[in-house]
Scaffold this motif. Structure first.
Motif, PDB file in Angstrom:
ATOM      1  N   SER A 200      17.796  28.896  29.896  1.00 16.36           N
ATOM      2  CA  SER A 200      16.552  28.841  29.142  1.00 16.36           C
ATOM      3  C   SER A 200      15.781  27.621  29.598  1.00 16.36           C
ATOM      4  O   SER A 200      16.187  26.918  30.502  1.00 16.36           O
ATOM      5  N   LEU A 201      14.704  27.381  28.960  1.00 20.98           N
ATOM      6  CA  LEU A 201      13.807  26.358  29.452  1.00 20.98           C
ATOM      7  C   LEU A 201      13.311  25.564  28.271  1.00 20.98           C
ATOM      8  O   LEU A 201      12.951  26.106  27.256  1.00 20.98           O
ATOM      9  N   LYS A 202      13.256  24.268  28.433  1.00 23.13           N
ATOM     10  CA  LYS A 202      12.780  23.466  27.302  1.00 23.13           C
ATOM     11  C   LYS A 202      11.260  23.568  27.192  1.00 23.13           C
ATOM     12  O   LYS A 202      10.572  23.939  28.141  1.00 23.13           O
ATOM     13  N   ALA A 203      10.771  23.222  26.033  1.00 23.65           N
ATOM     14  CA  ALA A 203       9.321  23.203  25.843  1.00 23.65           C
ATOM     15  C   ALA A 203       8.717  22.142  26.743  1.00 23.65           C
ATOM     16  O   ALA A 203       9.389  21.237  27.215  1.00 23.65           O
ATOM     17  N   VAL A 204       7.460  22.278  26.977  1.00 24.36           N
ATOM     18  CA  VAL A 204       6.808  21.485  27.996  1.00 24.36           C
ATOM     19  C   VAL A 204       5.692  20.661  27.394  1.00 24.36           C
ATOM     20  O   VAL A 204       4.839  21.174  26.684  1.00 24.36           O
ATOM     21  N   SER A 205       5.656  19.412  27.700  1.00 24.02           N
ATOM     22  CA  SER A 205       4.447  18.660  27.390  1.00 24.02           C
ATOM     23  C   SER A 205       3.833  18.259  28.710  1.00 24.02           C
ATOM     24  O   SER A 205       4.471  18.296  29.751  1.00 24.02           O
ATOM     25  N   GLY A 206       2.595  17.880  28.688  1.00 18.03           N
ATOM     26  CA  GLY A 206       1.930  17.485  29.928  1.00 18.03           C
ATOM     27  C   GLY A 206       2.156  16.013  30.234  1.00 18.03           C
ATOM     28  O   GLY A 206       1.385  15.418  30.952  1.00 18.03           O
ATOM     29  N   LYS A 207       3.200  15.455  29.716  1.00 17.32           N
ATOM     30  CA  LYS A 207       3.419  14.003  29.833  1.00 17.32           C
ATOM     31  C   LYS A 207       3.697  13.603  31.275  1.00 17.32           C
ATOM     32  O   LYS A 207       4.100  14.412  32.110  1.00 17.32           O
ATOM     33  N   LYS A 208       3.504  12.346  31.528  1.00  8.85           N
ATOM     34  CA  LYS A 208       3.806  11.760  32.836  1.00  8.85           C
ATOM     35  C   LYS A 208       5.276  12.003  33.155  1.00  8.85           C
ATOM     36  O   LYS A 208       6.143  11.851  32.300  1.00  8.85           O
ATOM     37  N   GLN A 209       5.548  12.420  34.387  1.00  9.75           N
ATOM     38  CA  GLN A 209       6.936  12.751  34.743  1.00  9.75           C
ATOM     39  C   GLN A 209       7.663  11.530  35.262  1.00  9.75           C
ATOM     40  O   GLN A 209       7.112  10.783  36.011  1.00  9.75           O
TER      41      GLN A 209
ATOM     42  N   GLY B 165       1.133  10.942  40.440  1.00 11.31           N
ATOM     43  CA  GLY B 165       2.314  10.794  39.596  1.00 11.31           C
ATOM     44  C   GLY B 165       2.224  11.455  38.239  1.00 11.31           C
ATOM     45  O   GLY B 165       2.786  10.971  37.263  1.00 11.31           O
ATOM     46  N   ARG B 166       1.540  12.591  38.171  1.00  3.33           N
ATOM     47  CA  ARG B 166       1.360  13.246  36.884  1.00  3.33           C
ATOM     48  C   ARG B 166       1.258  14.753  37.102  1.00  3.33           C
ATOM     49  O   ARG B 166       0.466  15.210  37.923  1.00  3.33           O
TER      50      ARG B 166
END
Lengths: 209, 209
Positions: A200-209, B165-166
């Motif tokens: 499965s896949l975790k929820a995603v935020s657009g946060k800096k990776q 980086g994003r």
């Protein structure tokens, strides 16, 4: 029993050459009838903080409440499809559409794509597939009368995100009619390295990776 | 000419009752053959900063380079499908999969869902649908030999996002084989209130609303 759309002959279930799974194959013209997941597009239409719900006039789940949603058609984008379904089911026009959730419902081979949106002029009315439509605030949501787990999960997330003032985009699996994947980005990041295939896949935020 | 999958009779093109568009309908058993967009799942597989590309052994665009991608099957999630396609085409296993782009290709009625991912142990090899596979750095990407606009657009965005980086998540329309929607969240937010139906959708970041 199934028939070939190209020539009308009765098809047989077999693994086509170069493939690795069984398909309906025509023994006369060799056409393969592929079965793939369908896309359902829908929206959370909002007016002055209240959410537009529809009571279903059709099966499945006739009489239960839902967000406007339905099968994506050819020749439209995801957002256009969600807007079309909202018009058909709730006679509301949408602006400020933002993608919000992408959910694979493996148990019915559907992929839901849900948008957040505002209702133009606060206008709405039941379309032919709805018994009634209603703008509800959080306390008025008829949780036990919601039609589908994916709708309950979408509303739950939306309300939680609204309370904290932040709307990430989600991608998740819903693996049974009962499950609604109530996982939020803050708590779902504990997915270690996955073996192939990922489960499965975790929820995603657009946060800096 | 088309035939009914349920009874084998020749179908006719007409608007079914309660519908508003033409479908292939069976005059004998009344079955309706709905045509809906298909989902293509794919990945940007990365190993030590280099990207895994495949040279296609099959049509369309045989001989051109692409990212691993193909039609989603029933009974799998979007991420499982992208991992399966990567295995089939490039014999690479994926970890750390993150959803990255959702693109409606209206001109072929497909919705692409692309993931970022790392390659397990840096292992890869051509699968049966690939003539060759290669790990390339940014300067080695064969831009004129890429198979599809959606692949070029995905790579362009990925490289731009990596430089800064994003990695937000994108949702867009690609309306012709030539277009690849090179819009980034920073510059795409100038979409005013849309009339119904919305024409396209800006890229999405998970930023605070």
């Amino acid at each position: 029993m199934s028939f070939c759309t190209r020539c009308g002959a009765e098809t047989i279930l077999k693994i086509p050459g170069g493939d690795d799974r069984q398909r309906q194959v025509c023994p006369v013209c060799n056409a393969v009838a592929y079965q793939n997941p369908k896309i359902v597009v829908g929206a959370i239409p909002v007016w002055e903080g209240r959410i537009l719900l529809c009571r279903r006039a059709i099966e499945p789940r006739r009489g239960f409440w839902t967000l406007p949603a339905g099968f994506m058609e050819n020749d439209e984008t995801l957002a256009q499809g969600a807007a079309r379904e909202t018009w058909e089911e709730a006679r509301a026009r949408l602006i400020d559409m933002e993608p919000y959730g992408v959910y694979t419902l493996t148990f019915v081979n559907q992929v839901y794509v849900m948008f957040r949106a505002q209702i133009v002029d606060g206008q709405f009315a039941p379309g032919p597939e709805s018994l009634e439509t209603a703008l509800v605030d959080e306390k008025q949501i008829p949780w036990p009368q919601l039609a589908f787990a994916v709708i309950a999960g979408t509303l739950e997330r939306y309300l939680a995100d609204r309370r904290r003032g932040r709307f990430p985009m989600y991608m998740d699996e819903i693996s049974s009619p009962q499950g609604h994947a109530p996982r939020y980005p803050d708590t779902a990041s504990a997915s270690g390295p996955a073996a192939f295939p990922p489960i499965s896949l975790k929820a995603v935020s657009g946060k800096k990776q």
